[in-house]
Design an enzyme around this catalytic site. Structure first.
Site, PDB file in Angstrom:
ATOM      1  N   TRP A 119     -46.863 -21.945  69.728  1.00  0.00           N
ATOM      2  CA  TRP A 119     -46.115 -21.007  70.577  1.00  0.00           C
ATOM      3  C   TRP A 119     -45.132 -21.740  71.492  1.00  0.00           C
ATOM      4  CZ3 TRP A 119     -51.100 -22.505  71.377  1.00  0.00           C
ATOM      5  CH2 TRP A 119     -51.422 -23.029  72.625  1.00  0.00           C
TER       6      TRP A 119
ATOM      7  N   THR B 206     -42.461 -22.284  61.581  1.00  0.00           N
ATOM      8  CA  THR B 206     -43.618 -21.724  62.280  1.00  0.00           C
ATOM      9  C   THR B 206     -43.190 -20.503  63.079  1.00  0.00           C
ATOM     10  OG1 THR B 206     -43.176 -23.345  64.021  1.00  0.00           O
ATOM     11  CG2 THR B 206     -44.977 -23.842  62.507  1.00  0.00           C
TER      12      THR B 206
ATOM     13  N   GLU C   7     -56.009 -31.700  67.619  1.00  0.00           N
ATOM     14  CA  GLU C   7     -55.589 -32.840  68.441  1.00  0.00           C
ATOM     15  C   GLU C   7     -54.928 -33.930  67.593  1.00  0.00           C
ATOM     16  OE1 GLU C   7     -55.345 -32.569  71.500  1.00  0.00           O
ATOM     17  OE2 GLU C   7     -56.631 -30.820  71.821  1.00  0.00           O
TER      18      GLU C   7
HETATM   19 ZN    ZN Z   1     -53.179 -28.584  71.861  1.00  0.00          ZN
END
Ligand code: ZN
Ligand code: CA
Length: 424
Positions: free
Chosen positions: A257, A271, A246
């Site tokens: 993703w 990434t 977070e």
């Molecule tokens: Zn998240």
């Protein structure tokens, strides 16, 4: 934005596919914020793009973020001991400095793209009034769980009026609220965070709905939490990485993703991409999207990444690109956290710019431009540059411009400030 699911289907997912659960509400909160304040997502995206452009990739200066942890409890179990808070802060420091011992588990194909963020966290020693503090507040509440204000899962925990506690100055402190937030009757969401927007001023109305900071489900907080976390598949091994994830969002990172399928990505160049929600386990074999990451080419799903939904015991890394983004956010947007000055971006408090009369039809007077070098630009509503003046005088002729809405922007060494200008 294919990710919006009606409430019922969220239930269905949790019942039908027991292993999958949605841990983090950040992306959903952003979509909901957009409904309440149209333009919000664009503003967040602009902040992201600008921070990426402004990233220097430099290292060598360790940034320290003061943190206040607000424990809001209804039961004794929720009133977490100080030692749990300390453990969580240690976890943040280890993971953001890449001092966590489980970096040993990072697969070799990722070894050249993972990095030390050179970001540290310290519990605040001074409260907003200048009084000494241990950086932890404790609030007893009659709320058995924070189930939502204005459509957000636990926004009420950030409000004294709702049984929570108001934030400390969100520009100077990272506020982390810890509470029971078993949303809609089941414990599935473990946390959510606000992404950096055009801080300190969010789009008009946005800050009425969404208060800046991080919320963590109480039994997902800290690596030594004495409570059990179980969303239906047996106890989860909690290591304090919900909070790492977070805080990653809070510092500008998106889910690895990209909150979508292989066509969506997180905007970070190094990434690997993955399918929806990636894996929620520790699968080292799966490679469900074809990437093109520099000379590394296609990489498997990076379940090691803190911004994935993989098991906490599997996570151990931020990538260099993610580190660049978080540092740029601190340098350019959340700079007050690190007692910095903006490194050269839109900063509404850099100087006080006044434009009048506004609306106007022949000339405007512009005051507040800092001494020395500055550039004034007038852009159309669609972002087209229609006028640019170096070292502008205080009176600007606008009688050649067709009527409409414009943006007047002043770039100076102290920052960039813009104002809406209506030409009649
Ligand atoms: Zn998240
Ligand atoms: Ca891949």
């Amino acid at each position: 934005m294919k990710y919006i699911l009606p409430l019922l289907s969220l239930f269905a997912i949790n019942i039908a596919v027991a292993q999958e659960f949605e841990k983090c509400y950040t992306h959903r909160a952003m979509l909901h914020q957009e409904e309440l304040t149209p333009g919000y997502l664009q503003s967040v995206n602009e902040t992201f793009d600008r921070a990426k452009q402004l990233s220097t990739g430099e290292r060598g200066v360790v940034y320290t973020i003061p943190v206040v942890v607000h424990i809001v409890y209804n039961t004794p179990e929720q009133n977490l001991h100080d030692s749990v808070v300390f453990n969580q802060i240690d976890r943040l420091n280890e993971d953001f400095r890449r001092l966590n011992v489980d970096t040993l588990n990072t697969r070799t194909e990722f070894s050249t793209i993972v990095g030390d963020a050179e970001i540290e966290f310290v519990l605040a020693t001074e409260d907003p009034d200048g009084n000494p503090t241990n950086g932890i507040t404790r609030t007893s509440t009659t709320q058995t769980s924070f189930t939502g204000v204005g459509g957000f899962p636990a926004e009420g925990v950030k409000m004294t009026s709702e049984g929570g506690i108001d934030p400390w100055n969100t520009q100077d402190y990272l506020n982390i609220w810890v509470c029971e937030m078993s949303v809609w009757g089941f414990t599935s969401l473990l946390g959510y965070a606000t992404p950096p927007n055009n801080l300190p001023h969010w789009p008009a109305g946005a800050s009425d709905n969404l208060i800046d900071g991080v919320v963590i489900q109480y039994n997902a907080f800290g690596g030594n939490n004495p409570n059990t976390l179980d969303v239906g598949n047996g106890p989860i091994d909690v290591q304090g990485r919900t909070c790492v994830h977070e805080v990653g969002h809070y510092l500008g990172l998106r889910h690895i993703w990209g909150d979508g399928d292989c066509n969506e990505e997180d905007g970070i160049d190094d990434t690997p991409n993955a399918m929806d929600q990636s894996n929620q386990d520790c699968n080292h074999v799966i490679n469900d999207c074809v990437d093109n990451i520099g000379t590394l080419g296609d990489l498997p799903n990076m379940v090691e990444n803190y911004m994935d939904y993989s098991e906490e015991t599997c996570q151990n890394s931020f990538t260099v690109g993610q580190v660049d983004m978080m540092r740029s956010i601190l340098e350019n947007y959340r700079y007050e956290l690190i007692n910095g000055t903006p490194a050269g971006i839109a900063n509404e408090e850099a100087f006080n710019l006044n434009v009048f009369p506004n609306p106007s039809n022949d000339f405007v007077t512009v005051t507040g431009i800092p001494e020395g070098k500055g550039t004034l630009e007038i852009m159309s509503e669609t972002g087209q540059l229609v006028k640019m003046i170096e070292n502008p005088p205080s009176t600007i002729e606008i009688n050649g411009l067709v009527k409409g809405i414009y943006f007047l922007r002043v770039n100076s060494e102290q920052g960039v400030v813009s104002r809406k200008l209506v030409i009649l």
